[in-house]
Design a protein around this motif. Structure first.
Motif, short mmCIF file in Angstrom:
data_model
loop_
_atom_site.label_atom_id
_atom_site.label_comp_id
_atom_site.label_asym_id
_atom_site.label_seq_id
_atom_site.Cartn_x
_atom_site.Cartn_y
_atom_site.Cartn_z
N ARG A 206 -4.43 -0.69 -7.53
CA ARG A 206 -4.19 0.74 -7.66
C ARG A 206 -4.91 1.29 -8.89
O ARG A 206 -5.48 2.39 -8.86
CB ARG A 206 -2.69 1.03 -7.75
CG ARG A 206 -2.35 2.51 -7.99
CD ARG A 206 -2.93 3.39 -6.87
NE ARG A 206 -3.04 4.78 -7.30
CZ ARG A 206 -2.15 5.73 -7.05
NH1 ARG A 206 -1.07 5.44 -6.36
NH2 ARG A 206 -2.34 6.94 -7.46
N CYS B 101 -0.45 6.33 2.50
CA CYS B 101 -0.77 5.08 3.20
C CYS B 101 -0.16 5.06 4.59
O CYS B 101 0.14 4.00 5.14
CB CYS B 101 -0.29 3.87 2.40
SG CYS B 101 -1.48 2.52 2.40
N CYS C 85 0.84 -1.20 0.00
CA CYS C 85 0.00 0.00 0.00
C CYS C 85 0.87 1.25 0.00
O CYS C 85 0.64 2.19 -0.76
CB CYS C 85 -0.92 -0.02 1.22
SG CYS C 85 -2.09 1.35 1.31
N VAL D 256 -7.70 0.31 0.93
CA VAL D 256 -7.15 -0.36 2.11
C VAL D 256 -7.88 -1.67 2.38
O VAL D 256 -7.25 -2.70 2.66
CB VAL D 256 -7.22 0.56 3.35
CG1 VAL D 256 -6.94 -0.22 4.63
CG2 VAL D 256 -6.21 1.70 3.21
#
Length: 341
Positions: A216, A68, A57, A92
């Motif tokens: 992403r 993140c 992340c 997340v």
């Protein structure tokens, strides 16, 4: 989210006893606590794997205003960021769900768990575009990883039925299926000089980076939704936009701009962040610094240079010193840009 993020404590389960540890992990619902107590070895695998998806992340958002990270000393790692039903929360939940699948599946293949091993269904003969092959080796049991992750991770969301719970369940599934999407066939050739007269093959998970890159991209195209009237699904917030598919990330609330330090929103702000003077993207000083400007510091760096291959078998390099400019975002100057607590 406390559920997933505290599982790193799972490494201590064997020493202290599953009952003691599982009862002291905050945020677990009854179903999760039962699974924790029944399968402490799985919890340890999830704990070890959590570091991987957190790092992924942070890699994916290293050049983003929200990188993140969250306010120091927040025990949930991403803290209040996930309290807001934003696209960051969507990512997340998806990446952590994927990380749980990945960790469990890998542990199954490595023989670390009592309740699973290699995929038992990959036996006998099969074929692909190159012809026939024999199943052999150890195929990653991703279906078991998905099954356990669904039972454990989704249990908290199934305790309530509101827009946020539906959002989380949807994004959890996206993350789980993203791991399966990148399963790949690996083979070993048999025959004279590896002629591949015969092949033995197995299914293996791809590097977790592929899952991170995919999610992403899904973050970039995430769809804003609202709960439909009967509370069973989503409606698109903007009628002019397409309906989300089962593979799209969805969110309910707009994101904060993350420019300012705001503990309530889980934002660290961008003061002091390194930026690129020449870039017009998210890592560029204009975007990263939110128009506040930047400071420039000249620093000396030592890098390896003039590297040569020396027979056999080493690479020799010189240490070269260079002077570079490092640009960092200025702190807010106005009273209304002070820390919000």
């Amino acid at each position: 989210m406390t559920t997933r993020l505290k599982i790193d404590r799972g490494r201590y389960i064997g020493a202290l006893g599953a009952g003691v540890i599982c009862d002291n992990i905050p945020g677990l619902v009854n179903k999760q606590r039962q699974l924790c107590q029944r399968h402490p070895d799985v919890m340890q695998s999830i704990g070890r794997g959590s570091r991987e998806w957190i790092q992924e992340c942070q890699h994916q958002f290293s050049h983003h205003r929200w990188n993140c990270s969250t306010v120091d000393r927040d025990h949930t790692v991403f803290g209040r960021v996930v309290l807001r039903s934003s696209r960051e929360a969507a990512f997340v939940y998806a990446i952590s769900s994927a990380g749980v699948v990945y960790a469990i599946t890998r542990a199954c293949s490595q023989g670390e768990l009592k309740i699973c091993s290699c995929d038992p269904h990959k036996r006998g003969r099969a074929s692909d575009e190159r012809g026939d092959f024999d199943w052999g080796g150890c195929s990653d049991n991703v279906n078991y990883g998905i099954k356990f992750a669904k039972a454990f991770v989704d249990a908290r969301e199934r305790a309530v039925r509101d827009a946020r719970a539906l959002m989380n369940l949807h994004n959890n599934r996206c993350g789980r299926m993203a791991v399966k999407r990148f399963m790949k066939l690996e083979c070993k050739c048999h025959g004279v000089s590896g002629s591949c007269v015969l092949r033995t093959c197995w299914l293996a998970m791809a590097d977790f980076r592929k899952t991170g890159d995919y999610l992403r991209r899904k973050y970039n195209s995430a769809v804003e939704v609202t709960m439909n009237q009967d509370g069973t699904g989503f409606a698109v917030a903007d009628r002019g936009l397409r309906r989300p598919t089962k593979n799209d990330l969805v969110y309910v609330e707009d994101s904060p701009d993350y420019c300012l330090r705001d503990k309530a929103a889980g934002s660290l702000g961008t003061s002091g962040r390194v930026c690129s003077k020449s870039s017009s993207g998210t890592e560029g000083c204009e975007v990263m610094c939110c128009g506040r400007g930047y400071d420039t510091t000249r620093v000396r760096r030592v890098t390896k240079c003039e590297c040569k291959f020396k027979w056999c078998c080493a690479v020799e390099c010189r240490d070269c010193e260079e002077t570079v400019d490092v640009h960092t975002c200025k702190a807010p100057r106005h009273a209304n840009w002070l820390d919000q607590t």
